[in-house]
Design a protein around this motif. Structure first.
Motif, mmCIF file in Angstrom:
data_model
loop_
_atom_site.group_PDB
_atom_site.id
_atom_site.type_symbol
_atom_site.label_atom_id
_atom_site.label_comp_id
_atom_site.label_asym_id
_atom_site.label_seq_id
_atom_site.Cartn_x
_atom_site.Cartn_y
_atom_site.Cartn_z
ATOM 1 N N LEU A 109 39.298 27.554 37.435
ATOM 2 C CA LEU A 109 38.071 27.086 36.784
ATOM 3 C C LEU A 109 37.667 28.016 35.652
ATOM 4 N N PHE A 110 37.191 27.427 34.574
ATOM 5 C CA PHE A 110 36.556 28.172 33.476
ATOM 6 C C PHE A 110 35.120 27.679 33.371
ATOM 7 N N PHE A 111 34.172 28.624 33.442
ATOM 8 C CA PHE A 111 32.754 28.287 33.384
ATOM 9 C C PHE A 111 32.075 29.169 32.352
ATOM 10 N N ALA A 112 31.327 28.542 31.443
ATOM 11 C CA ALA A 112 30.648 29.286 30.381
ATOM 12 C C ALA A 112 29.188 28.868 30.286
ATOM 13 N N HIS A 128 42.156 29.989 35.349
ATOM 14 C CA HIS A 128 42.406 28.757 34.596
ATOM 15 C C HIS A 128 43.064 29.060 33.251
ATOM 16 N N ASN A 129 43.647 28.020 32.644
ATOM 17 C CA ASN A 129 44.165 28.175 31.284
ATOM 18 C C ASN A 129 43.006 28.503 30.345
ATOM 19 N N PRO A 130 43.169 29.504 29.483
ATOM 20 C CA PRO A 130 42.049 29.921 28.621
ATOM 21 C C PRO A 130 41.776 28.919 27.503
ATOM 22 N N PRO A 131 40.516 28.756 27.124
ATOM 23 C CA PRO A 131 40.168 27.887 25.990
ATOM 24 C C PRO A 131 40.645 28.490 24.670
ATOM 25 N N ARG A 143 42.849 35.643 29.257
ATOM 26 C CA ARG A 143 42.928 34.967 30.549
ATOM 27 C C ARG A 143 42.192 35.757 31.622
ATOM 28 N N GLY A 144 42.233 37.078 31.559
ATOM 29 C CA GLY A 144 41.582 37.900 32.563
ATOM 30 C C GLY A 144 42.379 37.958 33.856
ATOM 31 N N LEU A 172 38.463 23.309 25.180
ATOM 32 C CA LEU A 172 38.838 23.512 26.570
ATOM 33 C C LEU A 172 39.835 22.438 26.992
ATOM 34 N N SER A 173 40.950 22.866 27.583
ATOM 35 C CA SER A 173 41.980 21.918 27.989
ATOM 36 C C SER A 173 42.826 22.519 29.104
ATOM 37 N N ASP A 174 43.421 21.655 29.899
ATOM 38 C CA ASP A 174 44.343 22.113 30.940
ATOM 39 C C ASP A 174 45.695 22.529 30.382
#
Length: 208
Positions: A109-112, A128-131, A143-144, A172-174
């Motif tokens: 998950l990416f949450f901003a 998650h894949n980075p934006p 990516r962290g 943002l994408s998978d």
């Protein structure tokens, strides 16, 4: 029949209309690989100046993934309503998902959280894949090292930061980080060529 019903429910809980705001514009779409999957996205205003953005992918496919997705999406929205901290929301969500995970699933998950007045972004990337950030050029956010959610209870999540300027795009994408070098270069070219299609916000940042 069950899969058809679950698929309809999955699509119904996702945002269906673009969000328009003087400082940002959002559009989104999802085409699942199977009838029912665990991919989801969300966007919502927490107040007139704070925008939440989410993209996520639950492990597995089918009805269990769809229901796990629904729990994660609904819970994250609930936490964000009273906790304007990306890190705090994700840590609480992770603990909840770990406590109620009989299927042993996980979610990347990416949450901003975006301050629409200043363009300041605070985010957590949980595996998650980075934006992609489009601002003159195209760059992927780091990516962290945070793990996916529902894997380890009680983790401390690392939060990242980004400054958006007027006219910037957050994509943002998978699939961004799954492309080979040639296709990634092609995507970067498309994103730069199409950036003029997005309206310039009057203030703050543009997120797409």
């Amino acid at each position: 029949r069950e899969l058809d019903i679950a698929s309809r429910l999955q699509l119904l809980i996702l945002p269906r209309e673009p969000l328009h705001h003087p400082a940002a514009r959002i559009a989104a779409t999802m085409i699942p690989a199977e009838e029912v999957g665990g991919d989801f996205y969300d966007y919502f205003l927490l107040d007139e100046n704070t925008l939440g953005l989410v993209i996520a992918d639950v492990s597995g496919k089918g009805i269990p993934a769809a229901f796990f997705m629904a729990v994660a999406r609904t819970s994250l929205r609930s936490y964000a309503e009273f906790m304007l901290s990306a890190r705090g929301c994700i840590e609480r969500l992770n603990n909840q998902l770990c406590a109620d995970n009989e299927e042993m699933m996980f979610v990347t998950l990416f949450f901003a959280l975006i301050d629409l007045r200043s363009g300041n972004v605070r985010y957590v990337n949980a595996g998650h894949n980075p934006p992609a950030h489009i601002s003159g050029g195209v760059s992927l956010l780091p990516r962290g090292s945070n793990p996916a959610l529902a894997v380890i209870d009680g983790i401390d999540s690392a939060e990242g930061g980004l400054q958006l300027a007027p006219g910037d795009i957050l994509f943002l994408s998978d699939v961004v980080a799954e492309l080979d070098a040639a296709r990634e270069a092609g995507l970067r070219t498309v994103l730069l060529d199409r950036r003029d299609d997005y309206p310039q916000p009057r203030t703050g940042a543009a997120a797409n």
